[in-house]
Design an enzyme around this catalytic site. Structure first.
Site, mmCIF file in Angstrom:
data_model
loop_
_atom_site.group_PDB
_atom_site.id
_atom_site.type_symbol
_atom_site.label_atom_id
_atom_site.label_comp_id
_atom_site.label_asym_id
_atom_site.label_seq_id
_atom_site.Cartn_x
_atom_site.Cartn_y
_atom_site.Cartn_z
ATOM 1 N N HIS A 1 -9.926 2.188 4.427
ATOM 2 C CA HIS A 1 -8.663 2.299 5.153
ATOM 3 C C HIS A 1 -8.835 3.307 6.297
ATOM 4 O O HIS A 1 -9.523 4.321 6.136
ATOM 5 C CB HIS A 1 -7.545 2.739 4.204
ATOM 6 N N LYS B 1 0.032 4.219 -0.316
ATOM 7 C CA LYS B 1 -0.649 5.410 0.193
ATOM 8 C C LYS B 1 -0.396 6.573 -0.790
ATOM 9 O O LYS B 1 -0.320 6.336 -1.987
ATOM 10 C CB LYS B 1 -0.202 5.732 1.614
ATOM 11 N N ASN C 1 0.865 -1.181 0.000
ATOM 12 C CA ASN C 1 0.000 0.000 0.000
ATOM 13 C C ASN C 1 0.904 1.233 0.000
ATOM 14 O O ASN C 1 1.455 1.594 1.028
ATOM 15 C CB ASN C 1 -0.907 -0.021 1.245
ATOM 16 N N GLU D 1 -7.064 5.564 7.421
ATOM 17 C CA GLU D 1 -6.699 6.952 7.107
ATOM 18 C C GLU D 1 -7.851 7.659 6.394
ATOM 19 O O GLU D 1 -8.069 8.852 6.578
ATOM 20 C CB GLU D 1 -5.410 6.965 6.260
ATOM 21 N N SER E 1 2.617 -1.801 10.541
ATOM 22 C CA SER E 1 4.045 -1.938 10.849
ATOM 23 C C SER E 1 4.604 -3.322 10.500
ATOM 24 O O SER E 1 5.471 -3.847 11.204
ATOM 25 C CB SER E 1 4.325 -1.588 12.319
ATOM 26 N N GLY F 1 1.919 2.462 10.805
ATOM 27 C CA GLY F 1 2.980 3.467 10.696
ATOM 28 C C GLY F 1 3.614 3.857 12.017
ATOM 29 O O GLY F 1 4.297 4.864 12.105
ATOM 30 N N GLY G 1 4.653 1.333 4.789
ATOM 31 C CA GLY G 1 6.001 1.894 4.717
ATOM 32 C C GLY G 1 7.040 0.939 4.132
ATOM 33 O O GLY G 1 7.886 1.351 3.322
ATOM 34 N N GLU H 1 -6.401 -4.022 10.482
ATOM 35 C CA GLU H 1 -5.314 -3.060 10.697
ATOM 36 C C GLU H 1 -5.622 -2.218 11.936
ATOM 37 O O GLU H 1 -6.297 -1.184 11.833
ATOM 38 C CB GLU H 1 -5.192 -2.119 9.500
HETATM 39 P P1 PGA Z 1 2.303 0.553 7.650
HETATM 40 O O1 PGA Z 1 0.878 0.820 6.965
HETATM 41 O O2 PGA Z 1 2.798 -0.784 7.138
HETATM 42 O O3 PGA Z 1 3.175 1.689 7.213
HETATM 43 O O4 PGA Z 1 2.085 0.511 9.127
HETATM 44 C C1 PGA Z 1 -0.018 -0.222 6.731
HETATM 45 C C2 PGA Z 1 -1.318 0.321 6.148
HETATM 46 O O5 PGA Z 1 -1.799 1.358 6.600
HETATM 47 O O6 PGA Z 1 -1.872 -0.265 5.214
#
Ligand code: PGA
Length: 251
Positions: free
Chosen positions: A94, A10, A8, A96, A211, A172, A233, A166
């Site tokens: 998601h 983002k 992802n 976010e 993460s 993150g 990330g 998630e």
């Molecule tokens: P992250 O994000 O691996 O950076 O924690 C995962 C996601 O939000 O899909």
């Protein structure tokens, strides 16, 4: 069931960088026994497809969609538009988007149903916040999110769906949820799916996100009930994501 790994990005990588990422990733030695997808920004779908040509590894995914087919919805993108790029998966809900854009369970439900109708696999993202977990409400919150999202989904002869658990506090943050904690929540989700969808529910992949990195990915994918990972990330570098896909390959 094959494990599913989704990158992802983002809000990273416009068309120029997206094309370069795909080309670099395709040079990696990729495992055959893992399904791999990459969720790119809308504006990068064309470049990603151009770099892929007819190749289907990685599969293309979008990060969002609107539920109507066409009409007066300024700024939105429909499932059939995504289909034009050979998009196979699309994230919905998601955290976010829920946090910054007010996406509700009802919107998530409409998006998931519209995607399934168009033949795109919805990857429904759910997860509790840290405050909700501290109050002991994690199971209740996630159960309600899943129930709402699958209201209009069908199993018979339709493209499958996937759920991404998630926990918001793990995204993150460098503070991943342990594989055992994720496993417990995946069991809660599985029960909700079984109640609504019957036996077909066992075909649905429940993947973990938050993460995930090169050090912990194999622990998740070898834990029963965790059917893959959604990687933010740690997917931005194509080399690193290639290594991650290899680490997720069953021995
Ligand atoms: P992250 O994000 O691996 O950076 O924690 C995962 C996601 O939000 O899909």
């Amino acid at each position: 069931m094959k494990k599913l790994l989704i990158a992802n990005w983002k809000m990273h990588y416009g068309p120029i960088k997206a094309g370069a990422w795909i080309r670099a990733f395709r040079r990696e030695r990729l495992p055959k026994d893992v399904d791999i997808a990459v969720a790119v920004p809308f504006v990068s779908l064309a470049a990603a497809r151009a770099s892929l040509g007819r190749a289907s590894i990685p599969a293309l995914a979008a990060q969002n969609v609107f539920w109507a087919e066409e009409g007066a919805f300024t700024g939105e993108i429909s499932p059939s538009m995504l289909k034009e790029f050979g998009t196979e998966y699309c994230l919905v809900g998601h955290s976010e988007r829920r946090a910054h854009l007010g996406e509700t369970d009802e919107m998530v439900q409409k998006k998931a149903a519209a995607l399934q109708k168009a033949g795109i696999i919805p990857v429904i993202c759910v997860g509790e916040t840290e405050a909700q977990r501290k109050r002991g409400e994690a199971n209740k919150v996630v159960r309600a999110q899943v129930q709402a999202a699958i209201t209009d989904l069908k199993m018979d002869g339709k493209v499958p769906v996937a759920i991404a658990y998630e926990p918001v506090w793990a995204i993150g943050s460098g503070k991943p949820c342990t594989a055992q904690e994720a496993k417990q929540m995946h069991e809660v989700i599985r029960v909700v799916l079984q109640k609504k969808l019957g036996a077909g529910a066992d075909e649905i992949r429940i993947i973990y996100g938050g993460s995930v990195d090169l050090r912990n990915v194999s622990e998740y994918v070898t834990t029963t009930g965790i059917d893959g990972c959604l990687v933010g990330g740690a997917s931005l570098d194509p080399r690193n994501f290639g290594l991650l896909c290899r680490a997720a390959n069953p021995a």
